[in-house]
Write an enzyme that holds these catalytic residues in place. Structure first.
Site, PDB file in Angstrom:
ATOM      1  N   TYR A  30       7.904   2.056  -7.345  1.00 50.65           N
ATOM      2  CA  TYR A  30       7.117   0.828  -7.523  1.00 50.65           C
ATOM      3  C   TYR A  30       6.695   0.646  -8.992  1.00 50.65           C
ATOM      4  CZ  TYR A  30       6.785   1.321  -2.455  1.00 50.65           C
ATOM      5  OH  TYR A  30       7.091   1.464  -1.121  1.00 50.65           O
TER       6      TYR A  30
ATOM      7  N   GLU B  48       0.866  -1.182   0.000  1.00 47.50           N
ATOM      8  CA  GLU B  48       0.000   0.000   0.000  1.00 47.50           C
ATOM      9  C   GLU B  48       0.895   1.221   0.000  1.00 47.50           C
ATOM     10  OE1 GLU B  48      -1.847  -1.160   3.465  1.00 47.50           O
ATOM     11  OE2 GLU B  48      -3.384  -2.301   2.407  1.00 47.50           O
TER      12      GLU B  48
END
Ligand SMILES: CC(C)(COP(=O)(O)OP(=O)(O)OC[C@H]1O[C@@H](n2cnc3c(N)ncnc32)[C@H](O)[C@@H]1OP(=O)(O)O)[C@@H](O)C(=O)NCCC(=O)NCCS
Length: 175
Positions: free
Chosen positions: A140, A128
């Site tokens: 990411y 998250e």
């Protein structure tokens, strides 16, 4: 003369640091104090104590890696920590010291961490991330994470405001 020798030593140390790249190794139980100090640099609303890190590092489901300075192996630049369950894992946190961000070392750490997770049989990695955290999202997305959904108001900030979380996933066989 002594001053000159000390200066030469300092220059040699700087040159050595410039030439060498940081390396990644599995975290050890006695890294807990440094991990807690690094976590405090992360800008998160919570803090994790040394005891909490000791408990995490003692947990067999937790896999953690640290980024080290080759010139000063006792100095840690950052760490990444995940919890596994069957063939899935979730990154609980990744932090780099403020002093070394933006040099591509976050990518080095995450790549090595994901490679080690894959070696443990992890096929899918979740995390998250705060929607507005641009460096983390760039990290990411560059590694191949895709966004699965959004959790509105998931993060409670110190000032009382909230922020949305994005849920992301990466298939490690694509690394
Ligand atoms: C997120 C974090 C680990 C990234 O580490 P880093 O070493 O600074 O990142 P890198 O230098 O490896 O860069 C990774 C990517 O982010 C991008 N990036 C780095 N800093 C950035 C910034 N300030 N704004 C936008 N993008 C940025 C880089 O360009 C790179 O993307 P690219 O490969 O597409 O060019 C680091 O910023 C950090 O510790 N942040 C605080 C803690 C945190 O937010 N952790 C994530 C919780 S989900």
């Amino acid at each position: 003369m002594a001053l000159f020798a000390r200066l030469k030593q300092k220059i040699a140390a700087v040159l050595l640091r410039k030439k060498t790249s940081p390396f990644v190794r599995p975290a050890q139980q006695n890294d807990a104090p440094l991990l807690s100090a690094l976590y405090a640099e992360g800008g998160f609303s919570s803090s994790w104590t040394i005891a909490e890190f000791e408990a995490l590092l003692a947990d067999r489901a937790v896999i953690a890696d640290v980024l080290c300075d080759p010139a000063r192996p006792a100095r840690l630049y950052g760490f990444s920590l995940s919890r596994s369950a069957a063939d899935e894992a979730e990154i609980l946190t990744i932090v780099l010291s403020k002093s070394v961000r933006g040099r591509g070392w976050g990518r080095v750490l995450l790549h090595q961490h994901a490679t080690r997770l894959a070696a443990f049989g992890i096929a899918t990695l979740y995390l998250e991330v705060e929607e507005d955290n641009r460096p983390a999202r760039a990290l990411y997305e560059g590694m191949g994470f895709e966004t699965l959904g959004k959790r509105p108001g998931y993060y409670k900030k110190r000032d009382g405001s909230t922020a949305h979380a994005l849920v992301m996933r990466c298939r490690l066989d694509r690394l």
